[in-house]
Design a protein around this motif. Structure first.
Motif, short mmCIF file in Angstrom:
data_model
loop_
_atom_site.label_atom_id
_atom_site.label_comp_id
_atom_site.label_asym_id
_atom_site.label_seq_id
_atom_site.Cartn_x
_atom_site.Cartn_y
_atom_site.Cartn_z
N LEU A 1 22.66 -36.89 29.08
CA LEU A 1 23.25 -35.91 28.17
C LEU A 1 23.32 -35.54 27.49
N ASN A 2 21.95 -37.41 26.90
CA ASN A 2 21.67 -37.82 25.00
C ASN A 2 20.74 -37.18 24.97
N MET A 3 19.24 -37.22 25.96
CA MET A 3 19.14 -36.16 26.03
C MET A 3 19.07 -35.26 25.83
N ALA A 4 20.21 -34.34 26.18
CA ALA A 4 20.32 -32.75 26.45
C ALA A 4 20.62 -31.91 25.21
N ALA A 5 21.63 -32.96 24.45
CA ALA A 5 22.37 -32.86 23.13
C ALA A 5 20.76 -32.76 21.78
N PHE A 6 20.30 -34.12 22.41
CA PHE A 6 19.02 -33.80 21.13
C PHE A 6 18.11 -32.60 21.63
N GLY A 7 17.88 -32.45 22.32
CA GLY A 7 17.06 -31.18 22.89
C GLY A 7 17.88 -29.32 22.30
N VAL A 8 18.93 -29.70 22.56
CA VAL A 8 19.67 -28.61 21.65
C VAL A 8 19.76 -28.61 19.53
N PHE A 9 19.48 -30.02 19.41
CA PHE A 9 19.42 -30.21 18.29
C PHE A 9 18.47 -29.92 17.88
N PHE A 10 16.70 -30.82 18.29
CA PHE A 10 15.85 -29.96 17.93
C PHE A 10 14.77 -28.96 17.65
N GLY A 11 15.79 -28.47 19.12
CA GLY A 11 15.22 -26.38 19.04
C GLY A 11 15.84 -26.57 17.72
N ALA A 12 17.35 -26.41 17.92
CA ALA A 12 18.15 -25.35 16.98
C ALA A 12 17.36 -25.68 15.30
N ILE A 13 17.18 -27.01 14.97
CA ILE A 13 16.34 -27.21 13.65
C ILE A 13 15.48 -27.06 13.72
N TRP A 14 13.97 -26.15 14.17
CA TRP A 14 12.93 -25.02 13.79
C TRP A 14 13.01 -23.53 13.65
N GLY A 15 14.16 -23.25 13.68
CA GLY A 15 14.81 -22.37 12.71
C GLY A 15 14.98 -22.23 11.93
N LEU A 16 15.26 -23.19 10.71
CA LEU A 16 15.57 -23.43 10.10
C LEU A 16 15.02 -22.90 8.88
N PRO A 17 12.98 -23.38 8.99
CA PRO A 17 12.53 -23.52 8.01
C PRO A 17 12.06 -22.50 7.28
N ALA A 18 12.64 -20.67 8.52
CA ALA A 18 12.57 -19.58 7.96
C ALA A 18 13.42 -19.60 7.23
N LEU A 19 14.45 -19.99 6.80
CA LEU A 19 15.60 -19.65 6.48
C LEU A 19 15.45 -19.77 4.40
N PHE A 20 14.24 -20.73 4.42
CA PHE A 20 14.14 -21.47 3.30
C PHE A 20 12.88 -20.06 2.58
N PHE A 21 12.51 -19.55 3.01
CA PHE A 21 12.09 -18.30 2.69
C PHE A 21 12.15 -17.02 2.48
N ASN A 22 13.24 -16.84 3.23
CA ASN A 22 14.34 -15.77 3.09
C ASN A 22 13.88 -15.10 4.68
N LEU A 23 13.46 -15.02 5.60
CA LEU A 23 12.98 -14.81 6.43
C LEU A 23 14.05 -15.12 7.89
N PRO A 24 14.53 -14.31 8.83
CA PRO A 24 15.21 -14.41 9.51
C PRO A 24 15.00 -15.66 10.84
N TYR A 25 16.23 -16.29 10.66
CA TYR A 25 16.29 -17.75 11.85
C TYR A 25 15.43 -17.53 13.00
N MET A 26 14.85 -18.82 13.17
CA MET A 26 13.52 -18.49 14.08
C MET A 26 12.74 -17.71 13.75
N ASP A 27 12.17 -17.24 12.87
CA ASP A 27 11.05 -16.39 12.52
C ASP A 27 9.40 -17.70 12.77
N ALA A 28 8.86 -17.67 13.29
CA ALA A 28 7.63 -18.70 13.62
C ALA A 28 6.64 -18.84 12.33
N PHE A 29 6.17 -20.19 11.46
CA PHE A 29 5.38 -20.70 10.89
C PHE A 29 4.19 -21.47 11.76
#
Length: 150
Positions: A68-96
């Motif tokens: 269950l900790n692994m699953a929670a970490f996976g959700v958190f880890f996956g969600a974090i990688w959508g944030l870099p796009a927000l710093f460049f005024n792009l839509p959430y989850m835009d790819a770099f």
């Protein structure tokens, strides 16, 4: 748990092969079919095969992971990688992407890291469900009898 020499032998041989195939499917998923979901299912299939062959108690001793900790970490880890796009005024989850491809793997970017989060989530959830089912005394009375006899 089944007392089958053939099943136990196959489970021991297939575990590293299935885990290697799951990593392959994870890494090729951003360019071709596959990815975190299919890779996670293959990895959890390897663990579930150990549960079937040796029983849930053995699987918990050998593979010491809080699923269950692994699953929670996976959700958190996956969600974090959508944030870099927000710093460049792009839509959430835009790819770099990294400009130069890595030999044997290809281009690495935020979608690959998101897939890694999906991988951890799928492995955690499916394995936890399998363990809960395997430890249910009404579904597997022979396992409960074997535990009480020891």
């Amino acid at each position: 748990m089944y007392e089958s020499v053939i099943l136990r032998t196959v489970a021991r041989v297939m575990m590293p092969l299935l885990l290697l195939l799951s990593v392959f499917m994870l890494l090729r998923g951003h360019n071709l079919p596959g990815g975190g979901f299919i890779g996670g299912l293959l990895a959890s299939a390897a663990i579930i095969m150990q549960i079937i062959a040796f029983g849930p108690t053995f699987a918990r001793k050998v593979i010491r992971v809080g699923y269950l900790n692994m699953a929670a970490f996976g959700v958190f880890f996956g969600a974090i990688w959508g944030l870099p796009a927000l710093f460049f005024n792009l839509p959430y989850m835009d790819a770099f992407w990294i400009n130069d491809p890595i030999p044997g793997i290809g281009k690495i970017g935020t979608p690959v890291l998101f897939d890694l989060g999906v991988f951890f989530t799928v492995v955690g959830v499916t394995t936890r469900v399998a363990l809960l089912l395997a430890e249910e005394p009404e579904l597997f009375p022979m396992y409960v009898q074997a535990e009480t006899e020891e």
